[in-house]
Design a protein around this motif. Sequence first.
Motif, PDB file in Angstrom:
ATOM      1  N   SER A 369       0.822  -1.202   0.000  1.00 23.96           N
ATOM      2  CA  SER A 369       0.000   0.000   0.000  1.00 23.96           C
ATOM      3  C   SER A 369       0.860   1.258   0.000  1.00 23.96           C
ATOM      4  CB  SER A 369      -0.930  -0.022   1.219  1.00 23.96           C
ATOM      5  OG  SER A 369      -1.754   1.117   1.246  1.00 23.96           O
ATOM      6  N   HIS A 370       1.905   1.277   0.821  1.00 29.98           N
ATOM      7  CA  HIS A 370       2.765   2.452   0.904  1.00 29.98           C
ATOM      8  C   HIS A 370       3.526   2.690  -0.400  1.00 29.98           C
ATOM      9  CE1 HIS A 370       1.981   3.535   5.003  1.00 29.98           C
ATOM     10  NE2 HIS A 370       2.246   2.319   5.441  1.00 29.98           N
ATOM     11  N   VAL A 371       3.947   1.625  -1.066  1.00 30.09           N
ATOM     12  CA  VAL A 371       4.634   1.785  -2.351  1.00 30.09           C
ATOM     13  C   VAL A 371       3.686   2.389  -3.379  1.00 30.09           C
ATOM     14  CG1 VAL A 371       5.586   0.503  -4.307  1.00 30.09           C
ATOM     15  CG2 VAL A 371       6.369   0.003  -1.994  1.00 30.09           C
ATOM     16  N   LEU A 372       2.462   1.877  -3.455  1.00 32.05           N
ATOM     17  CA  LEU A 372       1.502   2.363  -4.442  1.00 32.05           C
ATOM     18  C   LEU A 372       1.097   3.811  -4.167  1.00 32.05           C
ATOM     19  CD1 LEU A 372      -0.698  -0.843  -4.689  1.00 32.05           C
ATOM     20  CD2 LEU A 372       0.926  -0.011  -6.387  1.00 32.05           C
ATOM     21  N   GLU A 373       1.063   4.192  -2.904  1.00 32.50           N
ATOM     22  CA  GLU A 373       0.715   5.566  -2.539  1.00 32.50           C
ATOM     23  C   GLU A 373       1.652   6.568  -3.193  1.00 32.50           C
ATOM     24  OE1 GLU A 373       1.290   8.345   1.422  1.00 32.50           O
ATOM     25  OE2 GLU A 373       1.028   6.188   1.672  1.00 32.50           O
ATOM     26  N   GLU A 374       2.931   6.234  -3.328  1.00 34.69           N
ATOM     27  CA  GLU A 374       3.922   7.168  -3.873  1.00 34.69           C
ATOM     28  C   GLU A 374       3.958   7.189  -5.394  1.00 34.69           C
ATOM     29  OE1 GLU A 374       7.601   6.003  -2.202  1.00 34.69           O
ATOM     30  OE2 GLU A 374       7.123   6.698  -0.180  1.00 34.69           O
ATOM     31  N   LEU A 375       3.215   6.285  -6.036  1.00 33.29           N
ATOM     32  CA  LEU A 375       3.321   6.159  -7.493  1.00 33.29           C
ATOM     33  C   LEU A 375       2.353   7.049  -8.258  1.00 33.29           C
ATOM     34  CD1 LEU A 375       3.837   2.312  -7.966  1.00 33.29           C
ATOM     35  CD2 LEU A 375       5.554   4.117  -7.895  1.00 33.29           C
ATOM     36  N   PHE A 376       1.310   7.563  -7.613  1.00 36.78           N
ATOM     37  CA  PHE A 376       0.318   8.381  -8.284  1.00 36.78           C
ATOM     38  C   PHE A 376      -0.194   7.647  -9.531  1.00 36.78           C
ATOM     39  CE2 PHE A 376       2.408  11.177  -5.422  1.00 36.78           C
ATOM     40  CZ  PHE A 376       1.517  12.205  -5.123  1.00 36.78           C
ATOM     41  N   GLY A 377      -0.105   8.255 -10.701  1.00 34.44           N
ATOM     42  CA  GLY A 377      -0.665   7.652 -11.908  1.00 34.44           C
ATOM     43  C   GLY A 377      -0.039   6.328 -12.292  1.00 34.44           C
ATOM     44  N   LEU A 378       1.201   6.088 -11.911  1.00 33.60           N
ATOM     45  CA  LEU A 378       1.843   4.816 -12.251  1.00 33.60           C
ATOM     46  C   LEU A 378       1.197   3.633 -11.540  1.00 33.60           C
ATOM     47  CD1 LEU A 378       5.674   5.640 -12.280  1.00 33.60           C
ATOM     48  CD2 LEU A 378       4.090   5.497 -14.199  1.00 33.60           C
ATOM     49  N   ALA A 379       0.366   3.905 -10.516  1.00 32.86           N
ATOM     50  CA  ALA A 379      -0.291   2.822  -9.782  1.00 32.86           C
ATOM     51  C   ALA A 379      -1.541   2.313 -10.493  1.00 32.86           C
ATOM     52  CB  ALA A 379      -0.660   3.290  -8.375  1.00 32.86           C
ATOM     53  N   ALA A 380      -1.861   2.825 -11.676  1.00 27.99           N
ATOM     54  CA  ALA A 380      -3.092   2.460 -12.377  1.00 27.99           C
ATOM     55  C   ALA A 380      -3.292   0.953 -12.546  1.00 27.99           C
ATOM     56  CB  ALA A 380      -3.148   3.163 -13.731  1.00 27.99           C
ATOM     57  N   PRO A 381      -2.246   0.159 -12.870  1.00 26.54           N
ATOM     58  CA  PRO A 381      -2.481  -1.289 -13.002  1.00 26.54           C
ATOM     59  C   PRO A 381      -2.971  -1.951 -11.715  1.00 26.54           C
ATOM     60  CG  PRO A 381      -0.411  -0.668 -14.057  1.00 26.54           C
ATOM     61  CD  PRO A 381      -0.872   0.524 -13.284  1.00 26.54           C
ATOM     62  N   ALA A 382      -2.815  -1.294 -10.589  1.00 22.59           N
ATOM     63  CA  ALA A 382      -3.266  -1.854  -9.316  1.00 22.59           C
ATOM     64  C   ALA A 382      -4.551  -1.202  -8.831  1.00 22.59           C
ATOM     65  CB  ALA A 382      -2.173  -1.688  -8.259  1.00 22.59           C
ATOM     66  N   ALA A 416      -7.138   7.714  -4.471  1.00 24.73           N
ATOM     67  CA  ALA A 416      -7.519   9.089  -4.806  1.00 24.73           C
ATOM     68  C   ALA A 416      -6.550   9.695  -5.812  1.00 24.73           C
ATOM     69  CB  ALA A 416      -7.563   9.931  -3.537  1.00 24.73           C
ATOM     70  N   ARG A 417      -5.257   9.404  -5.662  1.00 25.01           N
ATOM     71  CA  ARG A 417      -4.259   9.967  -6.561  1.00 25.01           C
ATOM     72  C   ARG A 417      -4.399   9.432  -7.979  1.00 25.01           C
ATOM     73  NH1 ARG A 417       0.928   9.915  -2.328  1.00 25.01           N
ATOM     74  NH2 ARG A 417       0.307  11.825  -1.238  1.00 25.01           N
ATOM     75  N   LEU A 418      -5.156   8.356  -8.133  1.00 27.01           N
ATOM     76  CA  LEU A 418      -5.470   7.844  -9.465  1.00 27.01           C
ATOM     77  C   LEU A 418      -6.705   8.522 -10.045  1.00 27.01           C
ATOM     78  CD1 LEU A 418      -4.846   4.015  -8.957  1.00 27.01           C
ATOM     79  CD2 LEU A 418      -3.534   5.570 -10.397  1.00 27.01           C
ATOM     80  N   GLY A 419      -7.362   9.388  -9.255  1.00 27.58           N
ATOM     81  CA  GLY A 419      -8.597  10.011  -9.711  1.00 27.58           C
ATOM     82  C   GLY A 419      -9.738   9.026  -9.785  1.00 27.58           C
ATOM     83  N   ASP A 420      -9.693   7.971  -8.983  1.00 29.30           N
ATOM     84  CA  ASP A 420     -10.667   6.887  -9.033  1.00 29.30           C
ATOM     85  C   ASP A 420     -11.836   7.201  -8.091  1.00 29.30           C
ATOM     86  OD1 ASP A 420     -12.021   4.350  -8.706  1.00 29.30           O
ATOM     87  OD2 ASP A 420     -10.229   3.411  -9.558  1.00 29.30           O
ATOM     88  N   ALA A 421     -13.044   7.312  -8.664  1.00 31.89           N
ATOM     89  CA  ALA A 421     -14.216   7.690  -7.878  1.00 31.89           C
ATOM     90  C   ALA A 421     -14.605   6.649  -6.840  1.00 31.89           C
ATOM     91  CB  ALA A 421     -15.400   7.960  -8.813  1.00 31.89           C
ATOM     92  N   ARG A 422     -14.060   5.458  -6.923  1.00 31.58           N
ATOM     93  CA  ARG A 422     -14.398   4.432  -5.933  1.00 31.58           C
ATOM     94  C   ARG A 422     -13.884   4.787  -4.537  1.00 31.58           C
ATOM     95  NH1 ARG A 422     -12.471  -0.823  -9.281  1.00 31.58           N
ATOM     96  NH2 ARG A 422     -10.934   0.716 -10.020  1.00 31.58           N
ATOM     97  N   VAL A 423     -13.100   5.838  -4.431  1.00 33.58           N
ATOM     98  CA  VAL A 423     -12.595   6.278  -3.132  1.00 33.58           C
ATOM     99  C   VAL A 423     -13.568   7.231  -2.440  1.00 33.58           C
ATOM    100  CG1 VAL A 423     -11.384   8.394  -3.809  1.00 33.58           C
ATOM    101  CG2 VAL A 423     -10.422   6.950  -2.008  1.00 33.58           C
TER     102      VAL A 423
END
Length: 710
Positions: A369-382, A416-423
């Motif tokens: 979770s902490h790794v993905l938090e820092e990736l912003f848009g790069l976390a899209a595959p997850a 949220a940093r992915l702009g995903d409304a599911r949050v």
Amino acid sequence: MFAGIDEVDWASMEHAYGPADDVPGLLHGLASADPAERESALDGMYGAVHHQGDVYACTLACIPFLFELAADPGIRDRGGIVELLTSIGGIDLDETDEDELSELDEDEIEGVANYAMAAAAVSAGSSVFFGLVADKDPGVRLAAPLALATLHGRPARVLALLRERLPVEKDDEVRLALVEAAGRVALRHRPLAGQVANWLSGLAAGAYPPGLRLAALAQLARCAPDALPGDVVRVVAGLLSELRSQAAAPEPSPSPAPGTDDATGDRTTTAPTLVGQLRALSAEESAGRSTPWAADLLRTLHSGLDDRVADRTALLTDQLGSPDPWQRIDAVRMSGGLMRAWRGSYEGLVRLVGGHLADPEQRLADAASHVLEELFGLAAPAADALAARVAADPGSWVKDWASGPPGLGSSVKALARLGDARVLPALAAALERPEVPHDVGFAIGHLGAAAAPLAGTLRRRLGEVGLDEGAYDRASPLLGGLTALRAGEAAPEVLRVLRGAPEYRGEWLRTAALRALGSFGTDAECAVPELRRLIARPGTAAATEAAEALWAITGDTGAVLPVLAEGLRTEQVHDCRAAASALGALGRSAEVVAPRLKALLAHDELWLRVEAAIALWKVSGRTGDVLPVLLSAWEKNRHVRVRVAQCLARMGPAGAGSDATRVLRAELLSVRRHNAMDGGYGSHDTHEDEKLLALCRRALRKDTGKGSTS
């Protein structure tokens, strides 16, 4: 022992916390029979006498006594003393050039002189360590090889001893230290690098235990990467498999309760020390691992592989698929380190990291979770994995801290940093808490229009904020969210905050409120009288911020231009930068200030030069004076590149010219992230670098217009 210690005028010296008259007590403490006293004394040496690596006069005076302690077989825990000596004498000043030395002040020059004297003194006594490589205490044998490799002036003799010692050493970790020391010799003494590489290559390919072979490969990666086998990923994966087969790795054990002894579970009675805390953390991290040193070896290997992103990604892919939960935890953390420092194609790696969000081992899921938090848009595959974790665990939506305001949980921030409304359900719940998380406004900012359903709650909560000394902490996350949503219907509530801002942190609160009103545009007409009152004192930060908001609401150039022009005359660099930026937003209608902006291009402060150059281009359209300033700043300070690239993207290839095109293309060809730092990083570094890459591509496209890049 300690002959002559009382003859040293300790009281005339100082360490990090004042007079050094307590240093003799620390030295005697290192020789104590009481382990708690020894630990406390070592903690004091690092905390005061060698504070954050500093060397004082009292540090130099300690060196003979530390050598005496290290050489006495009757003293316990001498390995820590050897490590302390290595740290004191191991400062390498060879890379400090004459220009850097000429810029040092008197205190800094004294510090450099102390480092040099410490290196000379410890190096002069380092022959003592030859006798310690066969010491009965394994802790001493563990520390001695690196001390020799770092400090002794005859590296060929050191290397010969390391090679002689390896076949007879029985302790696995000490054997690894011998190999690490050989790598250090090669790095410090390049003429020996070939000899070291040949020895390490033989160890890596020979019939040795897998841990030793992995250590040899790790050091090869550091000192002679060209000597690595072509199929290094396959070889390392095989070694990791061998390590797992030697002993089935148990699941990570629960952390011991605070204040308990790791070995017995008994309550401890001694006061905690920094050294003790570090040991406890290390013990906790190693508990349950069959090969606790393997993670360090892999980190060294990854560091040595450097820009070989494809190889490192392939290796991490193998590590993430390990049946050993500890290897997966390490792999998740190392994946974050790779993506943070190097550019590459990481979709598959991110998907694998995301797959660990649902792992029953909490430390593994949290690390992912902490790794993905820092990736912003790069976390899209997850994204789907993040959404599932957020939905499954409402208790993790907000993190409460013992001190300071609550914050959003890492999975919520990542989604949220992915702009995903599911949050949205998580953010809606956070806004209803008695104390709103401090970072909720930033999260809403990444969602844009998708977060519109939250505007009503933000407005209501802002209206409930009491305008007392705690107003800024309570209002700022709400103002940030309303600003991101451009929720003009909240203008009356924001105006109430602006008018009633308390003295404590009032300037910060005023800035946040004005920014919100400016974002509302014409919907904030009710604030115009207050804004006109605030611009009545031109040259102040408040007047500049109010003028910027007033122009965004009314477009009244005549009212704000004199205020912003006066802001350019302030001696406060930050306020002058703000005025320049605001003038740039006015475009050609502010061309009258072009001469003043041009004069600022020669200012001593780089960031002000950049902001003035950007504003000058916006108000005049001329690039001749602007581009040299921007491109010079680009080379001098990597952290200014995003701001410069925003301007170059607006200019487009025709406006920017060939010099800018060359710089932009060079940036896109670089594999290392522009803001990557050795030994540190920021939470937004990856995001900022990806933004830079996008801007560079945009600036090089022929169809680039002059629209906003924000």
